[in-house]
Design an enzyme around this catalytic site. Structure first.
Site, PDB file in Angstrom:
ATOM      1  N   LYS A 176       5.170  -4.480  -4.795  1.00  0.00           N
ATOM      2  CA  LYS A 176       3.966  -5.156  -5.301  1.00  0.00           C
ATOM      3  C   LYS A 176       3.924  -5.133  -6.828  1.00  0.00           C
ATOM      4  O   LYS A 176       3.014  -5.665  -7.443  1.00  0.00           O
ATOM      5  CB  LYS A 176       2.716  -4.479  -4.750  1.00  0.00           C
ATOM      6  CG  LYS A 176       2.561  -4.644  -3.234  1.00  0.00           C
ATOM      7  CD  LYS A 176       1.207  -4.168  -2.797  1.00  0.00           C
ATOM      8  CE  LYS A 176       1.136  -3.857  -1.323  1.00  0.00           C
ATOM      9  NZ  LYS A 176       1.121  -5.044  -0.477  1.00  0.00           N
ATOM     10  N   HIS A 232      -6.906  -0.143   3.987  1.00  0.00           N
ATOM     11  CA  HIS A 232      -5.784  -0.817   4.648  1.00  0.00           C
ATOM     12  C   HIS A 232      -5.420   0.014   5.877  1.00  0.00           C
ATOM     13  O   HIS A 232      -5.607   1.244   5.884  1.00  0.00           O
ATOM     14  CB  HIS A 232      -4.617  -0.842   3.656  1.00  0.00           C
ATOM     15  CG  HIS A 232      -3.436  -1.633   4.084  1.00  0.00           C
ATOM     16  ND1 HIS A 232      -2.469  -1.127   4.912  1.00  0.00           N
ATOM     17  CD2 HIS A 232      -3.048  -2.900   3.779  1.00  0.00           C
ATOM     18  CE1 HIS A 232      -1.532  -2.049   5.105  1.00  0.00           C
ATOM     19  NE2 HIS A 232      -1.864  -3.126   4.432  1.00  0.00           N
ATOM     20  N   ASP A 253      -4.930   5.554  -2.778  1.00  0.00           N
ATOM     21  CA  ASP A 253      -4.002   4.475  -2.446  1.00  0.00           C
ATOM     22  C   ASP A 253      -4.062   3.470  -3.601  1.00  0.00           C
ATOM     23  O   ASP A 253      -5.029   2.713  -3.733  1.00  0.00           O
ATOM     24  CB  ASP A 253      -4.437   3.830  -1.123  1.00  0.00           C
ATOM     25  CG  ASP A 253      -3.648   2.570  -0.803  1.00  0.00           C
ATOM     26  OD1 ASP A 253      -2.797   2.169  -1.624  1.00  0.00           O
ATOM     27  OD2 ASP A 253      -3.890   1.986   0.262  1.00  0.00           O
ATOM     28  N   CYS A 298      -4.431  -6.708   7.153  1.00  0.00           N
ATOM     29  CA  CYS A 298      -4.343  -5.284   7.554  1.00  0.00           C
ATOM     30  C   CYS A 298      -5.623  -4.527   7.205  1.00  0.00           C
ATOM     31  O   CYS A 298      -5.586  -3.331   6.912  1.00  0.00           O
ATOM     32  CB  CYS A 298      -3.131  -4.593   6.934  1.00  0.00           C
ATOM     33  SG  CYS A 298      -1.574  -5.309   7.448  1.00  0.00           S
ATOM     34  N   GLN A 309      -2.795  -1.640  -4.883  1.00  0.00           N
ATOM     35  CA  GLN A 309      -3.261  -2.881  -5.511  1.00  0.00           C
ATOM     36  C   GLN A 309      -3.755  -2.669  -6.939  1.00  0.00           C
ATOM     37  O   GLN A 309      -4.224  -3.631  -7.563  1.00  0.00           O
ATOM     38  CB  GLN A 309      -4.383  -3.519  -4.662  1.00  0.00           C
ATOM     39  CG  GLN A 309      -3.983  -3.899  -3.264  1.00  0.00           C
ATOM     40  CD  GLN A 309      -2.985  -5.065  -3.198  1.00  0.00           C
ATOM     41  OE1 GLN A 309      -2.695  -5.720  -4.202  1.00  0.00           O
ATOM     42  NE2 GLN A 309      -2.437  -5.306  -2.020  1.00  0.00           N
TER      43      GLN A 309
HETATM   44  N1  C6P Z   1      -1.069  -4.823   1.581  1.00  0.00           N
HETATM   45  C1  C6P Z   1      -1.455  -7.211   1.677  1.00  0.00           C
HETATM   46  O1  C6P Z   1      -1.101  -8.366   1.928  1.00  0.00           O
HETATM   47  P1  C6P Z   1       3.190  -1.252   2.204  1.00  0.00           P
HETATM   48  O2  C6P Z   1       3.241  -2.183   3.353  1.00  0.00           O
HETATM   49  O3  C6P Z   1       3.412   0.182   2.609  1.00  0.00           O
HETATM   50  O4  C6P Z   1       4.046  -1.679   1.060  1.00  0.00           O
HETATM   51  O5  C6P Z   1       1.698  -1.331   1.629  1.00  0.00           O
HETATM   52  C2  C6P Z   1       0.615  -1.014   2.428  1.00  0.00           C
HETATM   53  C3  C6P Z   1      -0.675  -1.178   1.717  1.00  0.00           C
HETATM   54  C4  C6P Z   1      -1.466  -0.066   1.522  1.00  0.00           C
HETATM   55  N2  C6P Z   1      -2.625  -0.151   0.846  1.00  0.00           N
HETATM   56  C5  C6P Z   1      -3.070  -1.308   0.350  1.00  0.00           C
HETATM   57  C6  C6P Z   1      -4.362  -1.349  -0.402  1.00  0.00           C
HETATM   58  C7  C6P Z   1      -2.324  -2.479   0.531  1.00  0.00           C
HETATM   59  O6  C6P Z   1      -2.794  -3.627   0.041  1.00  0.00           O
HETATM   60  C8  C6P Z   1      -1.114  -2.420   1.245  1.00  0.00           C
HETATM   61  C9  C6P Z   1      -0.323  -3.658   1.524  1.00  0.00           C
HETATM   62  C10 C6P Z   1      -0.420  -6.114   1.744  1.00  0.00           C
HETATM   63  O7  C6P Z   1      -2.603  -6.941   1.354  1.00  0.00           O
HETATM   64  C11 C6P Z   1       0.417  -6.206   2.967  1.00  0.00           C
HETATM   65  S1  C6P Z   1      -0.496  -5.925   4.441  1.00  0.00           S
END
Ligand code: C6P
Length: 420
Positions: free
Chosen positions: A231, A128, A205, A374, A208
């Protein structure tokens, strides 16, 4: 409670999510955008509201009753999270705004102070943007070089190529557990072990994976792990960084200000103990407490139950999508039992723009995401500007998948007719 398709159990779970019971464009809402953000159960909404109705006060500051209650509830949320991910100590959990901020914390605090010209950082091409851009900034400031793990033929993490990148100059490995686009589940224990054998620190990370499966940071062995509350049934504005105590102790503060100090003099300051050293300013108190309620909620359902039920949904989703011609799903195929990948499918249908699909599906009440999610570099490698993505959670059902498939087929037929 074991999650199944059984009507009464699915209905009970769904009754706990008020938002799911609405119509969009006159059709029952089918929310398949859970990888972007999950919905919130009553237990979480009630906890948030209770805090603002009864306990709202600043934490760690006052000695009045409300401040005491707010502080206790805020710190109890940290305990819950520490237990949820099996941290060795509550000091290892730092509240942040989200996973993005947690990665930036490590990049600025550890990266800027420990990386130098010629050092190497290993990321993967499926990261991401949150796990690419901070390291690009640190690379520009320090001269450290970024190397990327590529994809295998089945569009998974290339472990063999990863091994070939590791050597004494590798100082950091920062990779995703479950890709938000490919849905692949990366072998994080092996990745960490290999990184450590080469003297590198490893960040995972878990954005997910954390909402869908049991995470054991000590079992994974990582130095840091990040997650976002929104999430995993929690509110927005709250996430966390897990870090091994010795490493967090050795790290410089990220942001300076109130709450993170021991003593402030005009010339210099000393800092608080962990984890407060990294929590400058008034935190998102109600949100942290509500995240604690989300952890309780998920724990009560059982992460194993969630994982198993989602495998069942994955198998069904892939079977149904597989019957649609000219539809390409990115990432590995699940087994017939739905094992081996996450309950999400990023896909493209030949000749139809992903945003057009998403727009027309919205008119059928179906919420899916379209765009690059992203992961722009990954999409370039896949040869697509973007994709449509259906991402499921434990409150989704097979009936919803059926309705989604009908709506998707109708949409594809509509475009076929228009273009004839
Ligand atoms: N992905 C998606 O629609 P934040 O924005 O900090 O809560 O999460 C960022 C992030 C980091 N790593 C992974 C693997 C992610 O999937 C995400 C967020 C969302 O896939 C929003 S772009």
């Amino acid at each position: 409670m074991v999650l199944t398709q059984e009507k009464s159990i699915a209905a009970k779970i769904r009754s706990e999510f008020p938002i799911l019971h609405q119509e969009v464009h006159g059709k029952p809402l089918i929310y398949f955008d859970n990888a972007a953000t999950s919905q919130k159960p009553l237990a979480v909404l009630d906890s948030w509201r209770h805090y603002y109705e009864k306990d709202n006060a600043n934490v760690h500051r006052g000695i009045h009753s409300l401040s005491g209650r707010a502080t206790d509830a805020y710190e109890a949320a940290r305990d819950k999270l520490a237990e949820f991910v099996n941290a060795a100590s509550r000091k290892e959990i730092v509240f942040t705004r989200n996973a993005t901020e947690a990665i930036n914390l490590v990049a600025y605090s550890w990266g800027l102070n420990n990386l130098k010209s010629g050092d190497e950082i290993i990321l993967s091409v499926m990261e991401h943007h949150s796990n690419i851009v901070p390291w690009q900034i640190i690379s520009q400031k320090t001269g450290a070089v970024i190397k990327y793990v590529e994809l295998t033929e089945t569009e998974e993490f290339n472990l063999e190529q990863y091994k070939s990148l590791l050597w004494e100059k590798t100082k950091l490995v920062s990779v995703v557990h479950v890709s938000n686009t490919l849905g692949c589940i990366n072998p994080v224990e092996e990745i960490v072990k290999l990184g450590h054998e080469n003297g590198a620190k490893v960040l995972i990370d878990a954005c997910q994976s954390l909402p869908h499966t049991k995470i054991n940071v000590q079992g994974i062995g990582c130095d840091w792990l990040v997650g976002s509350g929104h999430k995993m049934c929690g509110p927005t504005g709250i996430g966390f960084l897990y870090g091994k105590e010795a490493i967090l102790t050795a790290m410089e503060p990220f942001l300076g200000g109130g709450e993170m100090i021991a003593d402030v003099f005009l010339e210099k300051s000393t800092y608080s103990e962990l984890p407060h050293k990294f929590e400058a300013g008034t935190p998102a108190i109600g949100e942290a407490i509500a995240l604690g309620a989300a952890v309780d909620y998920l724990t009560k359902i059982g992460m194993e139950n969630i994982h198993t039920y989602e495998e069942e949904l994955t198998a069904y989703l892939f079977k149904q999508l597989g019957e649609i011609p000219n539809l390409r799903i990115y990432g590995p195929k699940p087994s017939l039992e739905g094992k081996g990948r996450a309950a999400l499918a990023a896909f493209n249908v030949e000749g139809i723009h992903a945003s057009d699909l998403s727009t027309l599906l919205d008119h059928e009440g179906v919420a899916i995401r379209s765009g690059h999610h992203c992961t722009q570099p990954l999409h370039r490698i896949l040869g697509a500007a973007g994709s449509a993505r259906a991402s499921l959670y434990f409150y989704n059902t097979r009936e919803e998948i059926d309705a989604f498939i009908v709506a998707l087929k109708d949409t594809i037929d509509f475009f076929g007719t228009v273009m004839e």
